[in-house]
Scaffold this motif. Structure first.
Motif, PDB file in Angstrom:
ATOM      1  N   GLN A 140       0.920  -1.237  -0.041  1.00 40.64           N
ATOM      2  CA  GLN A 140      -0.038   0.093  -0.128  1.00 40.64           C
ATOM      3  C   GLN A 140       0.930   1.176  -0.043  1.00 40.64           C
ATOM      4  N   ASN A 141       2.109   1.112   0.306  1.00 36.14           N
ATOM      5  CA  ASN A 141       2.857   2.381   0.517  1.00 36.14           C
ATOM      6  C   ASN A 141       3.682   2.787  -0.924  1.00 36.14           C
ATOM      7  N   TYR A 142       3.501   1.756  -1.718  1.00 39.75           N
ATOM      8  CA  TYR A 142       4.211   2.052  -2.998  1.00 39.75           C
ATOM      9  C   TYR A 142       3.216   2.284  -4.306  1.00 39.75           C
ATOM     10  N   LEU A 143       2.076   3.149  -3.694  1.00 44.50           N
ATOM     11  CA  LEU A 143       1.185   3.665  -4.795  1.00 44.50           C
ATOM     12  C   LEU A 143       1.040   4.910  -4.823  1.00 44.50           C
ATOM     13  N   VAL A 144       0.518   5.680  -5.802  1.00 40.63           N
ATOM     14  CA  VAL A 144       0.017   7.116  -5.981  1.00 40.63           C
ATOM     15  C   VAL A 144      -1.326   7.137  -6.477  1.00 40.63           C
ATOM     16  N   ARG A 145      -1.822   8.404  -5.788  1.00 39.11           N
ATOM     17  CA  ARG A 145      -3.169   8.421  -6.486  1.00 39.11           C
ATOM     18  C   ARG A 145      -3.456   9.010  -7.586  1.00 39.11           C
ATOM     19  N   VAL A 146      -4.003   8.811  -8.719  1.00 33.80           N
ATOM     20  CA  VAL A 146      -4.299   9.430  -9.849  1.00 33.80           C
ATOM     21  C   VAL A 146      -5.381  10.522  -9.802  1.00 33.80           C
ATOM     22  N   PRO A 147      -5.165  11.794  -9.761  1.00 36.45           N
ATOM     23  CA  PRO A 147      -6.304  12.736  -9.620  1.00 36.45           C
ATOM     24  C   PRO A 147      -7.433  12.678 -10.584  1.00 36.45           C
ATOM     25  N   GLU A 148      -8.580  12.795 -10.369  1.00 35.85           N
ATOM     26  CA  GLU A 148      -9.854  12.404 -11.059  1.00 35.85           C
ATOM     27  C   GLU A 148      -9.709  13.148 -12.084  1.00 35.85           C
ATOM     28  N   SER A 149      -9.098  14.452 -12.345  1.00 33.88           N
ATOM     29  CA  SER A 149      -9.427  15.173 -13.513  1.00 33.88           C
ATOM     30  C   SER A 149      -8.478  14.787 -14.665  1.00 33.88           C
ATOM     31  N   LEU A 150      -7.611  13.668 -14.275  1.00 31.25           N
ATOM     32  CA  LEU A 150      -6.372  13.282 -15.334  1.00 31.25           C
ATOM     33  C   LEU A 150      -7.002  12.299 -15.983  1.00 31.25           C
ATOM     34  N   PRO A 151      -6.970  12.284 -17.393  1.00 31.43           N
ATOM     35  CA  PRO A 151      -7.381  11.014 -18.410  1.00 31.43           C
ATOM     36  C   PRO A 151      -6.494   9.840 -17.736  1.00 31.43           C
ATOM     37  N   LEU A 152      -6.899   8.529 -17.740  1.00 30.99           N
ATOM     38  CA  LEU A 152      -6.101   7.469 -16.994  1.00 30.99           C
ATOM     39  C   LEU A 152      -4.888   7.080 -18.318  1.00 30.99           C
ATOM     40  N   ASP A 153      -5.455   7.043 -19.270  1.00 26.83           N
ATOM     41  CA  ASP A 153      -4.567   6.577 -20.445  1.00 26.83           C
ATOM     42  C   ASP A 153      -3.350   7.553 -20.505  1.00 26.83           C
ATOM     43  N   ALA A 154      -3.428   8.897 -20.694  1.00 27.59           N
ATOM     44  CA  ALA A 154      -2.527  10.113 -20.810  1.00 27.59           C
ATOM     45  C   ALA A 154      -1.860   9.883 -19.381  1.00 27.59           C
ATOM     46  N   ALA A 155      -2.187   9.568 -18.416  1.00 30.76           N
ATOM     47  CA  ALA A 155      -1.694   9.934 -17.096  1.00 30.76           C
ATOM     48  C   ALA A 155      -0.698   8.820 -16.801  1.00 30.76           C
ATOM     49  N   ALA A 156      -0.639   7.628 -17.492  1.00 28.09           N
ATOM     50  CA  ALA A 156       0.296   6.481 -17.241  1.00 28.09           C
ATOM     51  C   ALA A 156       1.877   6.680 -17.434  1.00 28.09           C
ATOM     52  N   PRO A 157       2.272   7.694 -18.531  1.00 31.36           N
ATOM     53  CA  PRO A 157       3.516   7.777 -18.582  1.00 31.36           C
ATOM     54  C   PRO A 157       3.844   8.917 -17.631  1.00 31.36           C
ATOM     55  N   LEU A 158       3.164   9.601 -16.757  1.00 35.88           N
ATOM     56  CA  LEU A 158       3.664  10.291 -15.822  1.00 35.88           C
ATOM     57  C   LEU A 158       4.400   9.535 -14.821  1.00 35.88           C
ATOM     58  N   LEU A 159       4.002   8.150 -14.711  1.00 42.15           N
ATOM     59  CA  LEU A 159       4.716   7.465 -13.725  1.00 42.15           C
ATOM     60  C   LEU A 159       6.179   7.215 -14.034  1.00 42.15           C
ATOM     61  N   CYS A 160       6.820   7.456 -15.308  1.00 48.81           N
ATOM     62  CA  CYS A 160       7.991   7.553 -15.346  1.00 48.81           C
ATOM     63  C   CYS A 160       8.606   8.525 -16.296  1.00 48.81           C
ATOM     64  N   ALA A 161       8.266   8.750 -17.304  1.00 43.54           N
ATOM     65  CA  ALA A 161       8.682  10.015 -18.172  1.00 43.54           C
ATOM     66  C   ALA A 161       8.373  11.219 -17.394  1.00 43.54           C
ATOM     67  N   GLY A 162       7.005  11.337 -16.729  1.00 43.75           N
ATOM     68  CA  GLY A 162       6.668  12.491 -15.899  1.00 43.75           C
ATOM     69  C   GLY A 162       7.494  12.796 -14.862  1.00 43.75           C
ATOM     70  N   ILE A 163       7.790  11.814 -13.815  1.00 46.94           N
ATOM     71  CA  ILE A 163       8.588  12.127 -12.642  1.00 46.94           C
ATOM     72  C   ILE A 163      10.122  12.224 -13.156  1.00 46.94           C
ATOM     73  N   THR A 164      10.565  11.496 -14.023  1.00 43.60           N
ATOM     74  CA  THR A 164      11.936  11.749 -14.313  1.00 43.60           C
ATOM     75  C   THR A 164      12.297  13.053 -14.771  1.00 43.60           C
ATOM     76  N   THR A 165      11.395  13.795 -15.128  1.00 44.50           N
ATOM     77  CA  THR A 165      11.554  15.171 -15.637  1.00 44.50           C
ATOM     78  C   THR A 165      11.229  16.259 -14.720  1.00 44.50           C
ATOM     79  N   TYR A 166      10.085  15.857 -13.875  1.00 41.77           N
ATOM     80  CA  TYR A 166       9.691  16.892 -13.094  1.00 41.77           C
ATOM     81  C   TYR A 166      10.700  16.877 -11.698  1.00 41.77           C
ATOM     82  N   SER A 167      11.260  15.853 -11.246  1.00 41.40           N
ATOM     83  CA  SER A 167      12.030  15.769 -10.182  1.00 41.40           C
ATOM     84  C   SER A 167      13.362  16.756 -10.311  1.00 41.40           C
ATOM     85  N   PRO A 168      14.192  16.479 -11.108  1.00 42.38           N
ATOM     86  CA  PRO A 168      15.110  17.426 -11.269  1.00 42.38           C
ATOM     87  C   PRO A 168      14.984  18.949 -11.339  1.00 42.38           C
TER      88      PRO A 168
END
Ligand SMILES: [Zn+2]
Ligand SMILES: [Zn+2]
Length: 349
Positions: A140-168
């Motif tokens: 349960q500690n290794y999940l994140v919540r997908v906000p309701e307003s985000l389309p689920l298909d286009a949100a999927a790549p946020l989990l790697c491509a998104g965070i890889t660029t956001y974090s730095p």
């Protein structure tokens, strides 16, 4: 004895991905099970499947850009409930006690995070299997919540491509008014442009040729440089506060460093082959060269919430599971804008 689950796997470094059946563990008191709805296709999947980084264990089920709906929760799970839309990124467990884990940077776990696929599975034994499958069980500690307003298909790549660029961008303090260059306009680069823009930076895309100029501007870039122009490095020397380098092909880092102003920083998020770095461009203007790898759970949640607030998602092309081998071939030719996402409903028909 787990739950039989349909998946797509590579049986060797040279075989195409084909249909295969895996077992997922029954959820323990601390676990959550989800039906996987979408999984993004990352360049790492290709490198891993083809054993280009070594250490491949077959059969291999790739996929670490997972979005789904919770179907079952263990008795000690309080923050998630059946039906919640959630995401899983590049890791599914870590030691939880080292300095990195304690500071919420589980991706840098000193004892080695358990990656979502092709990693030693410390709970069930064997090797972890990724998101090219119809369901998964995770702590349960290794999940994140997908906000309701985000389309689920286009949100999927946020989990790697998104965070890889956001974090730095976040970690190194990119903010309004800064001059940011994004090197490379692929799956990572296009997210880098969107994030840097939303953080208020003046964003320039640095791409090899003129080909992607129009796309870059449509994504929100303020300016564009074609790096094949022989004078471009001289003309733009000292121009940028920050460079986000997403390129995984070999390129001359020293030339790119010369584009930074005094105290400027370049961060590598692609993983190019070893390139010699000279002390001169670093020392002459006290520049820094850094690397960065994905992000922790807390920061990944922050990134998803930031996306909801700023209406940011990935630009995607949805495919059926059976099209995955063709998708890999197209990715090798950079023929995707900007991420393939597998629709897991295609596994059921
Ligand atoms: Zn990835
Ligand atoms: Zn740790």
């Amino acid at each position: 004895m787990g739950t039989p689950t349909s998946a797509y796997a590579a049986q060797s470094a040279t075989s195409p991905l084909t249909s295969w059946s895996i077992e997922r563990r029954e959820p323990s008191a601390e676990d959550v099970s989800l039906e996987i709805l979408y999984c993004g296709v990352c360049h790492s999947d290709i490198h891993s499947v083809r054993n280009e980084w070594g250490g491949a264990v077959y059969p291999m089920v790739p996929g670490h850009e997972i979005v789904g709906k919770i179907t079952q929760v263990g008795e000690n799970v309080s923050k998630w409930k059946v039906g919640d839309s959630v995401g899983i990124g590049c890791f599914v467990d870590s030691c939880r006690t080292c300095a990195a884990c304690e500071s919420g940077e589980e991706q840098y776990c000193e004892n080695g995070a358990t990656f979502t696929y092709n990693s030693e599975d410390k709970i069930s034994g064997g090797t972890t299997y990724g998101g090219y499958s119809t369901q998964i069980t995770v702590d349960q500690n290794y999940l994140v919540r997908v906000p309701e307003s985000l389309p689920l298909d286009a949100a999927a790549p946020l989990l790697c491509a998104g965070i890889t660029t956001y974090s730095p961008l976040r970690h190194f303090g990119v903010k309004a008014g800064m001059k940011v260059g994004v090197v490379g306009l692929g799956g990572l680069g296009h997210m880098g442009v969107k994030f840097a823009k939303a953080m208020g930076a003046h964003v320039t895309v640095l791409s090899q040729s003129e080909k992607k100029r129009e796309d870059a501007m449509l994504l929100g870039a303020d300016d564009y440089l074609a790096m094949s122009d022989p004078d471009v490095f001289k003309k733009n020397a000292g121009r940028f506060d920050f460079l986000l380098d997403t390129v995984s092909a070999e390129h001359d880092l020293n030339s790119y460093l010369s584009l930074l102003r005094l105290d400027g920083r370049m961060v590598l998020v692609g993983l190019p082959d070893p390139t010699p770095v000279s002390a001169f461009p670093l020392a002459m203007k006290r520049r820094s060269l850094s690397g960065s790898m994905i992000g922790g759970i807390r920061e990944t949640q922050e990134m998803l919430d930031f996306c909801a607030e700023h209406e940011i998602v990935c630009d995607i092309e949805v495919i059926a599971m059976s099209q995955i081998n063709e998708a890999y071939e197209r990715m090798m030719k950079s023929d995707v804008r900007y991420r393939f996402v597998i629709d897991m409903a295609s596994m059921k028909s």
